[in-house]
Design a protein around this motif. Structure first.
Motif, PDB file in Angstrom:
ATOM      1  N   LEU A 109       0.580  -1.230   0.042  1.00  0.00           N
ATOM      2  CA  LEU A 109       0.779  -0.247  -0.125  1.00  0.00           C
ATOM      3  C   LEU A 109       0.623   1.231  -0.048  1.00  0.00           C
ATOM      4  N   GLN A 110       0.675   2.690  -0.456  1.00  0.00           N
ATOM      5  CA  GLN A 110       0.718   3.434  -0.342  1.00  0.00           C
ATOM      6  C   GLN A 110       1.239   4.735   1.214  1.00  0.00           C
ATOM      7  N   SER A 111       0.180   4.050   2.296  1.00  0.00           N
ATOM      8  CA  SER A 111       0.271   4.683   3.138  1.00  0.00           C
ATOM      9  C   SER A 111      -0.610   3.587   4.896  1.00  0.00           C
ATOM     10  N   LYS A 112      -0.532   4.104   5.484  1.00  0.00           N
ATOM     11  CA  LYS A 112      -0.766   3.243   6.686  1.00  0.00           C
ATOM     12  C   LYS A 112      -2.328   2.929   6.839  1.00  0.00           C
ATOM     13  N   VAL A 113      -2.761   2.211   7.286  1.00  0.00           N
ATOM     14  CA  VAL A 113      -4.154   2.486   6.657  1.00  0.00           C
ATOM     15  C   VAL A 113      -5.029   2.729   8.162  1.00  0.00           C
ATOM     16  N   ILE A 114      -5.926   3.723   8.318  1.00  0.00           N
ATOM     17  CA  ILE A 114      -6.347   3.832  10.005  1.00  0.00           C
ATOM     18  C   ILE A 114      -8.225   3.768   9.265  1.00  0.00           C
ATOM     19  N   SER A 115      -8.405   3.207   8.224  1.00  0.00           N
ATOM     20  CA  SER A 115     -10.275   3.209   8.588  1.00  0.00           C
ATOM     21  C   SER A 115     -10.385   1.669   7.874  1.00  0.00           C
ATOM     22  N   ILE A 116     -10.589   0.898   7.865  1.00  0.00           N
ATOM     23  CA  ILE A 116     -11.738   0.052   7.355  1.00  0.00           C
ATOM     24  C   ILE A 116     -12.670  -0.156   6.972  1.00  0.00           C
ATOM     25  N   GLU A 117     -13.891  -0.244   6.186  1.00  0.00           N
ATOM     26  CA  GLU A 117     -15.552  -0.782   6.058  1.00  0.00           C
ATOM     27  C   GLU A 117     -15.768  -0.945   4.225  1.00  0.00           C
ATOM     28  N   GLU A 118     -16.439  -1.889   4.881  1.00  0.00           N
ATOM     29  CA  GLU A 118     -16.586  -3.521   3.747  1.00  0.00           C
ATOM     30  C   GLU A 118     -17.774  -3.486   3.013  1.00  0.00           C
ATOM     31  N   SER A 119     -18.261  -3.500   2.184  1.00  0.00           N
ATOM     32  CA  SER A 119     -19.214  -3.708   1.652  1.00  0.00           C
ATOM     33  C   SER A 119     -20.029  -5.555   1.283  1.00  0.00           C
ATOM     34  N   ASP A 120     -20.796  -5.179   0.387  1.00  0.00           N
ATOM     35  CA  ASP A 120     -21.048  -6.781  -0.108  1.00  0.00           C
ATOM     36  C   ASP A 120     -20.744  -6.961  -0.975  1.00  0.00           C
ATOM     37  N   TYR A 121     -19.904  -6.334  -1.820  1.00  0.00           N
ATOM     38  CA  TYR A 121     -18.648  -6.961  -2.884  1.00  0.00           C
ATOM     39  C   TYR A 121     -17.350  -6.546  -2.961  1.00  0.00           C
ATOM     40  N   PHE A 122     -16.875  -5.594  -1.826  1.00  0.00           N
ATOM     41  CA  PHE A 122     -15.789  -5.289  -1.777  1.00  0.00           C
ATOM     42  C   PHE A 122     -15.528  -4.487   0.181  1.00  0.00           C
ATOM     43  N   VAL A 123     -13.889  -5.140   0.357  1.00  0.00           N
ATOM     44  CA  VAL A 123     -13.749  -3.562   0.986  1.00  0.00           C
ATOM     45  C   VAL A 123     -12.329  -2.646   0.935  1.00  0.00           C
ATOM     46  N   TYR A 124     -13.342  -1.738   1.686  1.00  0.00           N
ATOM     47  CA  TYR A 124     -12.836  -0.363   1.449  1.00  0.00           C
ATOM     48  C   TYR A 124     -11.511   0.327   2.415  1.00  0.00           C
ATOM     49  N   LEU A 125     -10.162   1.228   2.065  1.00  0.00           N
ATOM     50  CA  LEU A 125      -9.269   0.748   3.213  1.00  0.00           C
ATOM     51  C   LEU A 125      -8.678   2.883   3.239  1.00  0.00           C
ATOM     52  N   LEU A 126      -8.426   3.006   4.558  1.00  0.00           N
ATOM     53  CA  LEU A 126      -8.389   5.320   4.024  1.00  0.00           C
ATOM     54  C   LEU A 126      -7.201   4.701   4.733  1.00  0.00           C
ATOM     55  N   GLY A 127      -5.901   4.837   3.994  1.00  0.00           N
ATOM     56  CA  GLY A 127      -4.397   5.256   4.113  1.00  0.00           C
ATOM     57  C   GLY A 127      -4.528   6.572   4.319  1.00  0.00           C
ATOM     58  N   LYS A 128      -3.547   6.561   5.109  1.00  0.00           N
ATOM     59  CA  LYS A 128      -2.766   8.204   5.389  1.00  0.00           C
ATOM     60  C   LYS A 128      -1.493   8.553   5.376  1.00  0.00           C
ATOM     61  N   GLU A 129      -0.794   8.904   4.135  1.00  0.00           N
ATOM     62  CA  GLU A 129       0.330  10.048   5.067  1.00  0.00           C
ATOM     63  C   GLU A 129       0.936  11.121   4.903  1.00  0.00           C
ATOM     64  N   GLN A 130       0.366  11.969   6.017  1.00  0.00           N
ATOM     65  CA  GLN A 130       1.129  12.914   6.655  1.00  0.00           C
ATOM     66  C   GLN A 130      -0.279  13.790   5.741  1.00  0.00           C
ATOM     67  N   HIS A 131      -0.291  14.443   4.810  1.00  0.00           N
ATOM     68  CA  HIS A 131      -1.271  15.150   5.038  1.00  0.00           C
ATOM     69  C   HIS A 131      -2.406  14.281   3.432  1.00  0.00           C
ATOM     70  N   GLU A 132      -1.456  13.359   3.034  1.00  0.00           N
ATOM     71  CA  GLU A 132      -2.240  12.832   1.945  1.00  0.00           C
ATOM     72  C   GLU A 132      -2.791  11.694   2.054  1.00  0.00           C
ATOM     73  N   TYR A 133      -3.945  11.435   2.063  1.00  0.00           N
ATOM     74  CA  TYR A 133      -4.974  10.176   1.692  1.00  0.00           C
ATOM     75  C   TYR A 133      -5.184   9.490   0.829  1.00  0.00           C
ATOM     76  N   THR A 134      -5.300   8.306   0.994  1.00  0.00           N
ATOM     77  CA  THR A 134      -5.191   6.939  -0.348  1.00  0.00           C
ATOM     78  C   THR A 134      -6.543   6.213   0.360  1.00  0.00           C
ATOM     79  N   VAL A 135      -7.553   6.384  -0.726  1.00  0.00           N
ATOM     80  CA  VAL A 135      -8.922   5.627  -0.864  1.00  0.00           C
ATOM     81  C   VAL A 135      -8.524   3.756  -1.217  1.00  0.00           C
ATOM     82  N   SER A 136      -8.354   2.738  -1.148  1.00  0.00           N
ATOM     83  CA  SER A 136      -8.064   1.277  -1.890  1.00  0.00           C
ATOM     84  C   SER A 136      -9.210   0.915  -1.763  1.00  0.00           C
ATOM     85  N   LEU A 137      -9.628  -0.006  -2.876  1.00  0.00           N
ATOM     86  CA  LEU A 137     -10.517  -1.250  -3.124  1.00  0.00           C
ATOM     87  C   LEU A 137      -9.755  -2.313  -2.579  1.00  0.00           C
ATOM     88  N   ILE A 138     -10.385  -3.634  -2.551  1.00  0.00           N
ATOM     89  CA  ILE A 138     -10.085  -4.595  -2.056  1.00  0.00           C
ATOM     90  C   ILE A 138     -11.135  -5.563  -2.006  1.00  0.00           C
TER      91      ILE A 138
END
Length: 353
Positions: A283-312
């Motif tokens: 990943l690009q950053s440390k994960v600070i939040s994990i959310e899931e739906s019926d089809y995917f898991v979403y991650l919110l990562g943070k590195e200083q002031h840059e946030y990254t949303v990833s779809l698993i």
């Protein structure tokens, strides 16, 4: 003349071979997932509407503002706060460092009760806790804020997980304890071990209390998955991590305990309980939040002031990601929609290929 014929024949053979190769060997490129905007609202000066409060409310916390919104993009409650706050989809409370007899409220802003214990309120969905002064004790409260039971310890609590029927804590001495939410009775007490300094840095318990996942220790930090066997706990999988982070980390059971996600440094570990396989994703950053739906898991990562949303994806692969710059951000996933908060805006996204 013969040489010219040979060259022409060679060129024809190359062309035919190239066409055949492209026809049989070439594969279409895989389609990437697209994040499609549905609506976007500004939270700086919102127009508050309360007519749709019968719909489930989704909480938000951005900087020094909190509130609730619905799936249509209507903000139904909004408040600013000067010091500290705890909020879930069911309750919120505003408090300061000298917190005592704290009132808490439902999403419509009506007082739901008063937390009788002195400490810091903590809401997990509709569960109400108070983290007591000293960092080694906590209380479980009822829907009015009255204490049902209380755990009093002397070892600092370093990890916490709450489900409907169970509460699990990890301690700085490497011990994990699980309590029955109705009675406060200790159901499980064990130590994963395996490291020189066995502090529990991350912890989650499955909804039925059957599995416990943790990250623990320094000098041979490791991920441990255990299963309840009678009155004890049996380790069914463990792996040593290639980093030794001193920070708390996220662990999350997904898909009704079919998979467990765990984060360390800039990597995501996924253990599949059905196939008994472990997968790592960079990943690009440390994960600070994990959310899931019926089809995917979403991650919110943070590195200083840059946030990254990833779809698993369900195949344990990275389906896509995007980044943005913000001071504060959050993600929520409800009914297969993804909600993203960024500073003073909230957006609803749909996912397509």
């Amino acid at each position: 003349m013969k040489t010219a014929k040979k060259i022409r024949l060679f060129i024809i053979i190359v062309i035919i071979f190239t066409i055949l190769y492209l026809f049989f060997a070439a594969k279409p490129l895989s389609k990437e997932y697209q994040f499609n905007p549905v609506w976007n609202i500004n939270t700086s000066y919102p127009a508050i509407k309360t007519s749709d409060l019968q719909e489930n409310q989704i909480h938000f916390h951005l900087g020094q503002t909190i509130g609730y919104f619905d799936s249509k993009g209507t903000i139904t409650h909004y408040k600013t706060f000067p010091s500290k706050v705890s909020i879930s989809d069911y309750y919120y409370a505003i408090y300061d460092t000298n917190a005592s007899h704290i009132p808490f409220y439902s999403p419509d802003g009506k007082q739901a009760g008063i937390i009788s214990a002195s400490g810091y309120p903590y809401f997990v969905n509709d569960l109400i806790y108070v983290m007591l002064p000293g960092g080694a004790s906590f209380a479980k409260c009822d829907e009015k804020g009255n204490i049902i039971w209380q755990y009093e310890g002397i070892i600092p609590i370093t990890a916490f997980s709450a489900k409907q029927d169970f509460t699990a804590i990890g301690l700085s001495d490497g011990t994990i304890k699980v309590f029955d939410n109705a009675t406060g009775e200790t159901q499980i007490a064990f130590s994963p071990g395996g490291s020189d300094y066995p502090v529990i840095l991350g912890l989650d318990i499955s909804e039925n209390g059957e599995y416990i996942a943790s990250i623990s220790g320094h000098n041979q930090q490791r991920f441990v998955l255990s299963h309840k066997e009678g009155a004890g706990q049996k380790i069914i999988y463990h792996t040593f991590l290639d980093t030794d982070s001193p920070y708390r980390t996220l662990i999350h059971f997904c898909d009704n305990k079919k998979r467990v996600f765990y984060n360390f440094e800039k990597k995501l570990g996924i253990y599949d309980l059905k196939s008994q396989t472990n997968t790592f994703i960079n990943l690009q950053s440390k994960v600070i939040s994990i959310e899931e739906s019926d089809y995917f898991v979403y991650l919110l990562g943070k590195e200083q002031h840059e946030y990254t949303v990833s779809l698993i994806e369900n195949t344990n692969t990275l389906g896509g990601s995007f980044s943005f710059t913000a001071d504060t951000a959050f993600i929520h996933s409800v009914d297969n929609n993804l909600y993203i908060g960024k500073d003073n805006t909230i957006s609803c996204l749909s996912i397509s290929k």
